[in-house]
Design a protein around this motif. Structure first.
Motif, mmCIF file in Angstrom:
data_model
loop_
_atom_site.group_PDB
_atom_site.id
_atom_site.type_symbol
_atom_site.label_atom_id
_atom_site.label_comp_id
_atom_site.label_asym_id
_atom_site.label_seq_id
_atom_site.Cartn_x
_atom_site.Cartn_y
_atom_site.Cartn_z
ATOM 1 N N PRO A 72 40.876 32.245 43.214
ATOM 2 C CA PRO A 72 42.319 32.177 43.500
ATOM 3 C C PRO A 72 42.617 32.367 44.989
ATOM 4 C CG PRO A 72 41.920 33.545 41.582
ATOM 5 C CD PRO A 72 40.573 33.189 42.129
ATOM 6 N N GLU A 73 41.929 33.334 45.625
ATOM 7 C CA GLU A 73 42.234 33.586 47.037
ATOM 8 C C GLU A 73 41.746 32.448 47.934
ATOM 9 O OE1 GLU A 73 40.545 35.509 44.959
ATOM 10 O OE2 GLU A 73 38.882 36.584 45.899
ATOM 11 N N ALA A 76 44.379 29.878 47.690
ATOM 12 C CA ALA A 76 45.564 30.251 48.477
ATOM 13 C C ALA A 76 45.305 30.033 49.962
ATOM 14 C CB ALA A 76 45.916 31.717 48.209
ATOM 15 N N ARG A 77 44.118 30.397 50.407
ATOM 16 C CA ARG A 77 43.794 30.244 51.829
ATOM 17 C C ARG A 77 43.680 28.776 52.199
ATOM 18 N NH1 ARG A 77 39.266 34.990 51.439
ATOM 19 N NH2 ARG A 77 40.781 36.650 51.049
ATOM 20 N N PHE A 84 55.587 31.918 40.872
ATOM 21 C CA PHE A 84 55.432 32.271 39.460
ATOM 22 C C PHE A 84 56.732 32.129 38.672
ATOM 23 C CE2 PHE A 84 51.277 34.506 38.906
ATOM 24 C CZ PHE A 84 50.793 34.300 40.188
ATOM 25 N N ALA A 102 49.146 38.656 53.355
ATOM 26 C CA ALA A 102 48.928 37.289 52.872
ATOM 27 C C ALA A 102 48.853 36.318 54.050
ATOM 28 C CB ALA A 102 50.061 36.894 51.921
ATOM 29 N N ALA A 105 45.691 36.776 56.010
ATOM 30 C CA ALA A 105 44.510 36.265 55.287
ATOM 31 C C ALA A 105 44.433 34.746 55.423
ATOM 32 C CB ALA A 105 44.576 36.671 53.818
ATOM 33 N N PHE B 389 45.998 39.236 39.947
ATOM 34 C CA PHE B 389 46.020 37.781 40.103
ATOM 35 C C PHE B 389 47.118 37.373 41.089
ATOM 36 C CE2 PHE B 389 47.587 33.550 38.555
ATOM 37 C CZ PHE B 389 46.496 32.813 38.998
ATOM 38 N N TYR B 390 48.265 38.018 40.946
ATOM 39 C CA TYR B 390 49.384 37.701 41.844
ATOM 40 C C TYR B 390 48.961 37.887 43.302
ATOM 41 C CZ TYR B 390 54.239 37.697 43.527
ATOM 42 O OH TYR B 390 55.419 37.403 44.168
ATOM 43 N N LEU B 391 48.328 39.017 43.580
ATOM 44 C CA LEU B 391 47.903 39.284 44.966
ATOM 45 C C LEU B 391 46.866 38.271 45.433
ATOM 46 C CD1 LEU B 391 47.645 43.186 44.940
ATOM 47 C CD2 LEU B 391 49.457 41.779 45.927
ATOM 48 N N ARG B 392 45.985 37.885 44.538
ATOM 49 C CA ARG B 392 44.951 36.922 44.941
ATOM 50 C C ARG B 392 45.556 35.549 45.201
ATOM 51 N NH1 ARG B 392 40.035 37.361 40.907
ATOM 52 N NH2 ARG B 392 38.965 36.184 42.544
ATOM 53 N N THR B 393 46.584 35.193 44.461
ATOM 54 C CA THR B 393 47.247 33.909 44.765
ATOM 55 C C THR B 393 47.997 34.002 46.086
ATOM 56 O OG1 THR B 393 49.335 34.427 43.655
ATOM 57 C CG2 THR B 393 47.608 33.374 42.319
ATOM 58 N N ARG B 394 48.111 35.218 46.602
ATOM 59 C CA ARG B 394 48.728 35.388 47.921
ATOM 60 C C ARG B 394 47.643 35.607 48.976
ATOM 61 N NH1 ARG B 394 51.843 33.114 44.996
ATOM 62 N NH2 ARG B 394 53.952 33.846 44.543
ATOM 63 N N ALA B 395 46.460 35.095 48.661
ATOM 64 C CA ALA B 395 45.360 34.997 49.627
ATOM 65 C C ALA B 395 44.592 36.295 49.863
ATOM 66 C CB ALA B 395 45.831 34.416 50.964
ATOM 67 N N LEU B 396 44.944 37.367 49.155
ATOM 68 C CA LEU B 396 44.183 38.597 49.332
ATOM 69 C C LEU B 396 42.885 38.507 48.534
ATOM 70 C CD1 LEU B 396 47.021 39.458 50.282
ATOM 71 C CD2 LEU B 396 46.531 41.702 49.338
ATOM 72 N N GLY B 397 41.800 38.962 49.133
ATOM 73 C CA GLY B 397 40.517 38.956 48.430
ATOM 74 C C GLY B 397 40.549 39.908 47.249
ATOM 75 N N ASP B 398 39.637 39.676 46.333
ATOM 76 C CA ASP B 398 39.600 40.496 45.128
ATOM 77 C C ASP B 398 39.475 41.986 45.463
ATOM 78 O OD1 ASP B 398 39.380 40.816 42.239
ATOM 79 O OD2 ASP B 398 37.305 41.375 42.654
ATOM 80 N N GLU B 400 40.105 43.524 48.270
ATOM 81 C CA GLU B 400 41.283 43.973 49.011
ATOM 82 C C GLU B 400 42.458 44.210 48.059
ATOM 83 O OE1 GLU B 400 43.998 42.307 52.717
ATOM 84 O OE2 GLU B 400 42.347 41.086 51.954
ATOM 85 N N LEU B 404 44.322 47.695 47.358
ATOM 86 C CA LEU B 404 45.762 47.796 47.591
ATOM 87 C C LEU B 404 46.467 48.376 46.365
ATOM 88 C CD1 LEU B 404 48.072 47.241 49.516
ATOM 89 C CD2 LEU B 404 48.168 44.893 48.653
ATOM 90 N N LEU B 405 46.079 47.908 45.198
ATOM 91 C CA LEU B 405 46.711 48.407 43.977
ATOM 92 C C LEU B 405 46.318 49.864 43.711
ATOM 93 C CD1 LEU B 405 46.396 45.303 41.622
ATOM 94 C CD2 LEU B 405 48.440 46.148 42.784
#
Ligand SMILES: Nc1ncnc2c1ncn2[C@@H]1O[C@H](COP(=O)(O)OP(=O)(O)OP(=O)(O)O)[C@@H](O)[C@H]1O
Ligand SMILES: [Mg+2]
Lengths: 251, 445
Positions: A72-73, A76-77, A84, A102, A105, B389-398, B400, B404-405
């Motif tokens: 997923p990341e 996004a990148r 959503f 974000a 990244a 999942f939301y954070l990862r769709t915002r480009a944050l690595g797993d 990270e 963060l959470l």
């Protein structure tokens, strides 16, 4: 930009997407309409990389890369963005922190330097105006006790800050008042460009009055049963999915 | 078994008797010690069969038979002691090295009139009447063996006294730094806030080196009428250390006690925190954050006694567990028959970062009055997959996103830590622990 071929996906052994073919070129806006439970959000989630769904067949090529092989990341990148249908509340993580993390990244993966605090704030404030969102919401926890409309605006804000190549908006227009709808629309229109593409999932033709799509698809039972130009949306409005989605009328 | 060495209980009893026969002390203190010796002889070390100890096995402490250090040796120099200062805090500093007061590392500075910040040993000499009136008065008679062990051998610790109406703005930093291996340390603190006074104390436990030792501390807090006492217990012992603590608080009329229990270190940790709302209008806020990484065991037992009507208690404990980390939370709230209009709320949340981590959370409400408001909530869960999942769709690595959470989860407790230097320190410790474990990637069910 995006080529989907014969995509099948299931969840817990239940097949939800049953052979999707879709080609989206740079610069285009595609709309997907379809009844509840037809698989629209599933498609959006599969494109964003949700591991809960298993792709059992088919391929997705995004800008010459095998999208399905990416996390997923990584997606996004690489410029894929999903707004959503139900934005997630994340207590304890401030909205502005997430925006910054974000953006940095994404920039890092593009080989660009991180933005410093000043430049970042200037950028965010600029984009905030685009979505007419209260600045105060930046400092709250992500989506926590945001109203429905505020959550949707926040998704558009993130999109406007991240400037993706492919933006998938899953019912971002649902539950919005008319002003908010225009905000979402102008957010999309402001980003519309020859090297960007949009996939708008919507139930309502009215969004398409503001964001004029190049192609409209009708998704029923996990398959695209019909595609056409914007007049298809009007036809759907009049006849409903049952009328339009007859196998005999499908293209 | 034909073991020539006596068991640890016997050895401790011998130490106590030898000490007591040699000491020339006030009668009340002798009596206090003597009853503790008797209590220890009776109970020895807690056993797994006891309800209060069924999740926490203290046999490793018993087997190790840590012994008190000789009191006459020179104090070791601790060149790294500065690392344990809380930069940005300018209040009085009382430092103990290996359980003994270090005049060179301490700095009390000027205090407002009516405030005393010194050592217990000094106070036993200089104000015996005050000590006689308070020392040992806030402990339950049926305390466990560790509390008895502390009292029987108590030697030193912090003594803080606020006379009526005295306000000390700057927090008092009491640091217990251990450098010696195999040591039994018995810090004993007494905090007396007379009516209308106000004070903030940080009780801070840390080590230089990674040797095994045993801190067995006991703190008594008397919050006089209309006083405010904020108490931090920051436990960042090394990962080989055993740590048992008792904090006993008496909250008088319209007084307010805010407690923060921050447990980041230790191999085996057990804390008993007991607050008695002894008069009307009292308020107590118990916040807790514990982080048990691989093979750490942290047990928090809290006990709030609503003994009188119209008192409020708020309890909020959160724990993060990784690797084979293990946590126990037992939150007991007793509302006595006369304590009408009691208002008690308790929340305990545990976040498991790995499949092998484990948390036991037990609220225990005993309500004998009818007109009260009491609630509790306990959770043991994992990171929210949707948020991840939301954070990862915002480009944050797993990794990270997980960090963060995890922070966000801890933040809700840390936000209550008013002292920024302390908050920052705990955040850094948490970050280091998260990095170190690499357990982030350990298991994703
Ligand atoms: N994680 C899941 N587990 C089980 N079933 C699922 C899951 N996600 C989706 N489904 C099912 O798949 C079907 C398609 O769901 P999806 O959310 O994609 O529909 P949708 O077209 O977005 O509907 P709506 O218009 O109501 O948003 C539904 O029947 C739904 O119940
Ligand atoms: Mg949907």
């Amino acid at each position: 930009m995006l080529t989907i071929t014969d995509l099948h996906a299931s969840c817990d052994g239940k097949e939800i997407l049953r052979g999707i073919d879709l080609q989206i070129n740079a610069g285009e806006v595609h709309a997907i309409m379809g009844p509840n439970g037809s698989g629209k959000s599933t498609l959006a989630n599969v494109l964003a990389g949700r591991e809960r769904y298993q792709v059992t067949r088919g391929a997705v090529i995004y800008r010459d890369a095998d999208l399905l092989q990416m996390s997923p990341e990584e997606r996004a990148r690489a410029g894929v963005f999903l707004a959503f249908q139900y934005p997630v509340e994340i207590p304890g993580v401030s909205n502005i922190y997430l925006l910054k993390a974000a953006l940095n990244a994404v920039r890092k993966s593009r080989g660009e330097p991180e933005l410093d605090a000043m430049d970042f704030l200037a950028l965010v404030k600029d984009r905030l105006q685009l979505v007419a969102m209260k600045e105060e919401l930046l400092y709250r926890s992500v989506n926590e006790s945001f109203s429905g409309g505020e959550k949707k605006r926040n998704e558009i804000l993130q999109m406007a800050v991240l400037t993706p190549h492919l933006a998938i908006l899953d019912e971002t227009d649902s539950g919005l008042d008319i002003d908010a709808l225009q905000v979402v629309a102008s957010g999309v229109n402001a980003l519309r460009s020859p090297d960007r593409a949009f996939l708008l999932i919507t139930h309502y033709q009215r969004l398409l009055d503001y964001v004029v799509p190049d192609v409209v698809h009708v998704l029923v039972g996990g398959q695209i049963v019909k595609s056409g130009d914007r007049s298809l949306a009007l036809e759907l409005e009049r006849q409903g999915y049952v009328g339009v989605a007859q196998p005999s009328t499908s293209v | 078994m034909n073991n020539p060495t006596p068991d640890t209980t016997t050895r401790y009893l011998n130490v106590m008797r030898t000490r007591n026969s040699a000491a020339r002390e006030a009668t009340w203190l002798r009596a206090l010690r003597q009853s503790a010796v008797e209590r220890f002889a009776e109970t020895g070390f807690p056993m797994l069969q006891e309800e209060d100890w069924k999740y926490t096995d203290v046999r490793p402490i018993e087997r190790a038979a840590f012994m008190p250090l000789p009191q006459d040796a020179a104090l070791p120099a601790v060149p790294t002691a500065g690392q344990f200062r809380l930069d940005g805090l300018s209040g009085p500093r009382v430092v103990f090295i290996d359980g003994r007061f270090s005049a060179s590392l301490s700095a009390v500075g000027p205090l407002p009139e009516g405030a005393t910040v010194t050592t217990l040993a000094d106070a036993l000499n200089s104000q015996p009447q005050v000590l006689e009136a308070h020392l040992g008065r806030y402990l339950p008679a049926d305390g466990h063996g560790f509390a008895a062990l502390n009292t029987a051998l108590l030697a030193d610790g912090a003594f803080i006294h606020l006379g009526a109406g005295t306000r000390l703005e700057q927090p008092i930093h009491v640091l217990y730094l251990t450098t010696a291996g195999a040591a039994l340390l018995l810090p004993r603190n007494l905090i007396i806030a007379e009516r209308d006074s106000e004070v903030t104390i940080i009780e801070h436990y840390a080590a230089v080196g990674d040797m095994a030792y045993f801190t067995n501390s006991l703190t008594e807090i008397f919050a006089g009428d209309n006083s405010t006492v904020e108490h931090y217990r920051v436990q960042e012992e090394n990962r080989a250390a055993f740590h048992v603590s008792g904090v006993h608080v008496q909250i008088n009329r319209s007084s307010r006690v805010i407690s923060h229990a921050l447990d980041l270190g230790g191999r085996l940790v057990r804390n008993d925190l007991r607050a008695v709302l002894a008069d009307t209008g009292g308020e107590c806020h118990l916040n807790g954050l514990y982080f048990a990484a691989d093979r750490q065991h942290i047990d928090n037992h809290t006990h709030i006694d609503h003994a009188q009507p119209h008192c409020t208690s708020r309890e909020f404990y959160r724990g993060v567990l990784s690797g084979r980390g293990r946590a126990v939370f037992r939150g007991r709230i007793v509302v006595r028959p006369d304590a009408q209009k009691s208002d008690a709320r308790q929340v305990n949340n545990n976040l498991l970062l790995s499949r092998d981590a484990e948390a036991d959370s037990q609220p225990q409400l005993e309500i004998y009055a009818d007109d009260v408001m009491c609630s509790h909530g306990a959770t043991v869960g994992q990171l929210d997959e949707d948020a991840l999942f939301y954070l990862r769709t915002r480009a944050l690595g797993d990794a990270e996103a997980r960090d963060l959470l995890t922070y966000a989860f801890a933040r809700e407790v840390l936000d209550r830590v008013r002292l920024a230097p302390l908050r920052v320190r705990v955040e850094h410790r948490l970050a280091a622990a998260l990095r170190e474990r690499g357990a982030l990637h350990e298991v994703h069910p």
